[in-house]
Design a protein around this motif. Structure first.
Motif, PDB file in Angstrom:
ATOM      1  N   GLY A  28      -2.947  -8.905  -9.118  1.00 30.61           N
ATOM      2  CA  GLY A  28      -2.659  -9.173  -7.716  1.00 30.61           C
ATOM      3  C   GLY A  28      -1.191  -9.154  -7.372  1.00 30.61           C
ATOM      4  O   GLY A  28      -0.792  -9.507  -6.269  1.00 30.61           O
ATOM      5  N   GLY A  79      -3.639 -11.075  -2.943  1.00 30.70           N
ATOM      6  CA  GLY A  79      -3.378 -10.773  -4.345  1.00 30.70           C
ATOM      7  C   GLY A  79      -4.534 -11.074  -5.272  1.00 30.70           C
ATOM      8  O   GLY A  79      -5.610 -10.489  -5.179  1.00 30.70           O
ATOM      9  N   ILE A 113     -10.008  -3.129   5.363  1.00 33.83           N
ATOM     10  CA  ILE A 113      -9.779  -2.387   4.119  1.00 33.83           C
ATOM     11  C   ILE A 113     -10.544  -1.068   4.149  1.00 33.83           C
ATOM     12  O   ILE A 113     -10.018  -0.007   3.760  1.00 33.83           O
ATOM     13  CB  ILE A 113     -10.179  -3.250   2.905  1.00 33.83           C
ATOM     14  CG1 ILE A 113      -9.181  -4.408   2.738  1.00 33.83           C
ATOM     15  CG2 ILE A 113     -10.240  -2.405   1.630  1.00 33.83           C
ATOM     16  CD1 ILE A 113      -9.565  -5.419   1.685  1.00 33.83           C
ATOM     17  N   VAL A 118      -2.462  -3.783  -4.256  1.00 40.30           N
ATOM     18  CA  VAL A 118      -2.872  -5.143  -3.896  1.00 40.30           C
ATOM     19  C   VAL A 118      -1.766  -6.099  -4.340  1.00 40.30           C
ATOM     20  O   VAL A 118      -1.397  -6.118  -5.516  1.00 40.30           O
ATOM     21  CB  VAL A 118      -4.214  -5.522  -4.560  1.00 40.30           C
ATOM     22  CG1 VAL A 118      -4.545  -6.991  -4.306  1.00 40.30           C
ATOM     23  CG2 VAL A 118      -5.329  -4.641  -4.016  1.00 40.30           C
ATOM     24  N   ASP A 119      -1.228  -6.846  -3.387  1.00 38.58           N
ATOM     25  CA  ASP A 119      -0.109  -7.726  -3.706  1.00 38.58           C
ATOM     26  C   ASP A 119      -0.231  -9.049  -2.953  1.00 38.58           C
ATOM     27  O   ASP A 119      -0.778  -9.106  -1.848  1.00 38.58           O
ATOM     28  CB  ASP A 119       1.224  -7.060  -3.365  1.00 38.58           C
ATOM     29  CG  ASP A 119       2.408  -7.806  -3.954  1.00 38.58           C
ATOM     30  OD1 ASP A 119       2.702  -7.602  -5.139  1.00 38.58           O
ATOM     31  OD2 ASP A 119       3.019  -8.615  -3.227  1.00 38.58           O
ATOM     32  N   TYR A 120       0.310 -10.089  -3.562  1.00 38.39           N
ATOM     33  CA  TYR A 120       0.213 -11.454  -3.031  1.00 38.39           C
ATOM     34  C   TYR A 120       1.226 -11.726  -1.921  1.00 38.39           C
ATOM     35  O   TYR A 120       1.262 -12.829  -1.375  1.00 38.39           O
ATOM     36  CB  TYR A 120       0.422 -12.439  -4.184  1.00 38.39           C
ATOM     37  CG  TYR A 120       0.104 -13.878  -3.886  1.00 38.39           C
ATOM     38  CD1 TYR A 120      -1.124 -14.254  -3.356  1.00 38.39           C
ATOM     39  CD2 TYR A 120       1.032 -14.881  -4.158  1.00 38.39           C
ATOM     40  CE1 TYR A 120      -1.425 -15.583  -3.106  1.00 38.39           C
ATOM     41  CE2 TYR A 120       0.740 -16.218  -3.915  1.00 38.39           C
ATOM     42  CZ  TYR A 120      -0.491 -16.554  -3.389  1.00 38.39           C
ATOM     43  OH  TYR A 120      -0.786 -17.880  -3.138  1.00 38.39           O
ATOM     44  N   ASP A 162     -12.539 -10.419  -2.868  1.00 40.62           N
ATOM     45  CA  ASP A 162     -11.505  -9.943  -3.793  1.00 40.62           C
ATOM     46  C   ASP A 162     -10.973  -8.611  -3.273  1.00 40.62           C
ATOM     47  O   ASP A 162     -11.719  -7.630  -3.196  1.00 40.62           O
ATOM     48  CB  ASP A 162     -12.114  -9.777  -5.197  1.00 40.62           C
ATOM     49  CG  ASP A 162     -11.076  -9.472  -6.261  1.00 40.62           C
ATOM     50  OD1 ASP A 162     -10.208  -8.612  -6.007  1.00 40.62           O
ATOM     51  OD2 ASP A 162     -11.135 -10.077  -7.344  1.00 40.62           O
ATOM     52  N   ASP A 163      -9.691  -8.582  -2.904  1.00 46.54           N
ATOM     53  CA  ASP A 163      -9.110  -7.359  -2.343  1.00 46.54           C
ATOM     54  C   ASP A 163      -9.268  -6.160  -3.283  1.00 46.54           C
ATOM     55  O   ASP A 163      -9.542  -5.040  -2.836  1.00 46.54           O
ATOM     56  CB  ASP A 163      -7.623  -7.572  -2.031  1.00 46.54           C
ATOM     57  CG  ASP A 163      -7.393  -8.333  -0.731  1.00 46.54           C
ATOM     58  OD1 ASP A 163      -8.371  -8.566   0.008  1.00 46.54           O
ATOM     59  OD2 ASP A 163      -6.226  -8.688  -0.456  1.00 46.54           O
ATOM     60  N   VAL A 164      -9.073  -6.382  -4.583  1.00 47.58           N
ATOM     61  CA  VAL A 164      -9.181  -5.285  -5.545  1.00 47.58           C
ATOM     62  C   VAL A 164     -10.591  -4.714  -5.534  1.00 47.58           C
ATOM     63  O   VAL A 164     -10.794  -3.490  -5.492  1.00 47.58           O
ATOM     64  CB  VAL A 164      -8.800  -5.762  -6.962  1.00 47.58           C
ATOM     65  CG1 VAL A 164      -9.092  -4.661  -7.988  1.00 47.58           C
ATOM     66  CG2 VAL A 164      -7.326  -6.142  -7.025  1.00 47.58           C
ATOM     67  N   VAL A 209     -11.239  -2.827  -2.192  1.00 43.04           N
ATOM     68  CA  VAL A 209     -10.585  -1.511  -2.144  1.00 43.04           C
ATOM     69  C   VAL A 209     -11.359  -0.511  -2.993  1.00 43.04           C
ATOM     70  O   VAL A 209     -11.657   0.604  -2.555  1.00 43.04           O
ATOM     71  CB  VAL A 209      -9.120  -1.608  -2.615  1.00 43.04           C
ATOM     72  CG1 VAL A 209      -8.528  -0.202  -2.798  1.00 43.04           C
ATOM     73  CG2 VAL A 209      -8.288  -2.400  -1.638  1.00 43.04           C
ATOM     74  N   ILE A 229      -2.221  -3.674   0.513  1.00 38.92           N
ATOM     75  CA  ILE A 229      -3.129  -4.733   0.964  1.00 38.92           C
ATOM     76  C   ILE A 229      -2.456  -6.041   0.557  1.00 38.92           C
ATOM     77  O   ILE A 229      -2.471  -6.422  -0.615  1.00 38.92           O
ATOM     78  CB  ILE A 229      -4.520  -4.631   0.316  1.00 38.92           C
ATOM     79  CG1 ILE A 229      -5.023  -3.182   0.318  1.00 38.92           C
ATOM     80  CG2 ILE A 229      -5.497  -5.581   1.005  1.00 38.92           C
ATOM     81  CD1 ILE A 229      -5.327  -2.615   1.664  1.00 38.92           C
TER      82      ILE A 229
END
Length: 498
Positions: free
Chosen positions: A334, A460, A441, A348-350, A475-477, A480, A456
């Motif tokens: 993240g 994270g 997303i 994907v980053d916090y 969960d963004d990951v 995506v 995004i």
């Protein structure tokens, strides 16, 4: 009855432990067991219920209660600075019950970077064959086996319990994040921090600290530990002088080492080359010049790697040996986590502060060949002042901004979106607003073109979205990747193989 630290503990023999029934300390009145001492910290949200919680603990078999104010209860003792002392109490108790050589402690503080730096330190140590515990935002445990953490920095009792347990499991080192809340509230007290590193400071947590100056002062507490041997400071940061001052006035007289990507320092970065596979640079030190090849994206990850290299070198390892394994580093989940889809990158980053978002976008500008996207939101029940700053950062540094939901928590999402748009001039900018984060997303994945990089930001590593006080899995990951897979499936279905 009012007692002092000296009353509670003599030099070699804890006076209150003389009873055989004593079985440690507890902060949760609901979980107190017979023989424990309940520490009744004054509740920030329900101060009027402190006495009620203390009585509950006594009813459940607590040996005694220690409180910050007089509760007028039987077997209740007052220690005004109990919050600052309880970590040391718990550490002494655990060592008395089961003596163990504690893990050597390396701590990292800063608004951005502390999660990645602490994780990289642990990875470097493990690549040198050493067991290292990690404690912070993305989980606690001995790499690679981490469990989710409730806080960046655990309360003092759980911190000591965890460190003791990791030492029993064979951890020789512990690499931990030191949050401003944790430092100010004494959660690290009792920890013999040997090496401390500072990354940077920008606007965050002002709902708690009120001013940036107070926030910086809280961070500087890490460099006041009298166990400190080495202080590592990023002198490119505008608040570095606060940390330097704290280290310089520390009676322990720690060695102070600086690092920089722009000016003369003990560890100086030069000749940076960026690529989609990472970055290469020269590291000038008193021991010579080294070529470093990093697999991590971003200028700030160069700073993070340098800080981690210094910390582990100062723990007793050869810098050349450490640099040799840098290409194997993975970093924290993240944190600039890359998902590749042919000629498109999804990051994907916090990043959840204006400065963090700017850093991410500025860094990726060096890599993008087409459009740079910023998909982001703002958390509810937090500093409202930074919301329009987040939007302005996205408009200034990305080609396409997409505002969406983050963690509304208990706040009305409409208020959050209104704050994010307050006073913003959207003319000459491409901006989309999609309140449902999953749909946002999907939209970005569906519309991103070859050569685009889509960031995004905001959540994270988190695997939930908090709405109306309830955490829902998210969960963004995963979202995506799911959107990418769906897009490929639809494309293949539209053009079946001949």
């Amino acid at each position: 009855m009012s007692i002092t630290f000296q009353d509670l503990y003599t030099v070699n023999e804890p006076a209150i432990w003389m009873t055989q029934s004593f079985s440690g300390f507890n902060l949760d009145s609901r979980k107190v067991t017979t023989g424990q001492i309940f520490i009744a910290l004054t509740s920030f949200s329900q101060p009027e219920k402190t006495a009620q919680f203390a009585q509950m603990a006594l009813d459940q078999g607590a040996l005694a209660v220690i409180s910050e104010t007089d509760l007028a209860l039987e077997n209740s003792f007052t220690v005004a600075n109990a919050r600052q002392l309880m970590g040391q109490w718990q550490k002494q108790y655990l060592q008395a019950v089961q003596p163990i050589s504690p893990a050597r402690m390396i701590a990292v503080t800063g608004t951005n970077g502390k999660t990645t730096i602490s994780r990289l330190i642990a990875e470097l140590l493990m690549l040198q064959g050493k067991k290292c515990a990690v404690m912070g935002t993305t989980g606690n445990g001995i790499l690679p086996n981490l469990e989710a953490s409730s806080h960046t920095t655990l309360d003092a009792l759980h911190m000591q319990n965890a460190l003791h347990d990791y030492a029993l499991q064979g951890a020789e080192f512990a690499s931990i994040e030191a949050s401003s809340h944790g430092l100010e509230q004494g959660r690290l007290n009792g920890c013999a921090i040997e090496i401390a590193a500072y990354s940077n400071l920008s606007r965050d947590h002002l709902d708690y600290h009120k001013t940036l100056e107070a926030y910086a002062e809280a961070k500087s507490g890490l460099f006041k530990f009298e166990s400190l041997k080495v202080a590592i400071i990023n002198i490119d940061d505008a608040h570095a002088h606060v940390m330097l001052d704290a280290a310089q006035h520390n009676p322990a007289q720690p060695q102070i080492l600086t690092y920089s990507t722009t000016q003369v320092a003990d560890y100086q970065v030069q000749d940076i080359l960026y690529s989609l596979s990472g970055a290469s640079f020269k590291l000038l030190t008193a021991k010579g010049c080294f070529e470093v090849h990093s697999p991590l994206l971003g200028h700030f990850n160069i700073e993070n790697i340098v800080a981690s290299l210094i910390a582990v070198e100062q723990a007793g390892f050869a810098l050349a040996d450490l640099i040799a394994v840098v290409p194997k580093l993975q970093g924290a989940p993240g944190r600039m986590q890359v998902l590749r889809d042919d000629e498109r990158l999804f990051i994907v980053d916090y990043a959840h502060t204006p400065d963090a978002l700017i850093q991410v976008l500025q860094t990726l500008k060096r890599h993008v060949t087409n459009d740079l996207w910023a998909v982001f939101g703002c958390g509810g029940d937090r500093d409202r002042g930074k919301r329009p700053l987040m939007t302005q950062a996205a408009l200034d540094y990305a080609n396409i901004a997409l505002i969406t939901s983050d963690n509304p928590r208990t706040e009305n999402p409409e208020q959050i979106f209104a704050d994010m748009k307050a006073g913003i001039d959207f003319d000459q900018h491409t901006m989309h607003e999609i309140h449902d984060r999953r749909e946002a997303i999907k939209f970005a994945v569906a519309n991103a073109k070859d050569g685009d990089i889509v960031v995004i930001a905001g959540k994270g590593h988190e695997n939930y979205q908090e709405i109306d006080g309830v955490r829902h899995w998210f969960d963004d990951v995963v979202e995506v990747q799911s959107a990418i897979n769906s897009q490929h499936y639809q494309t293949n279905a539209a053009y079946p193989a001949q």
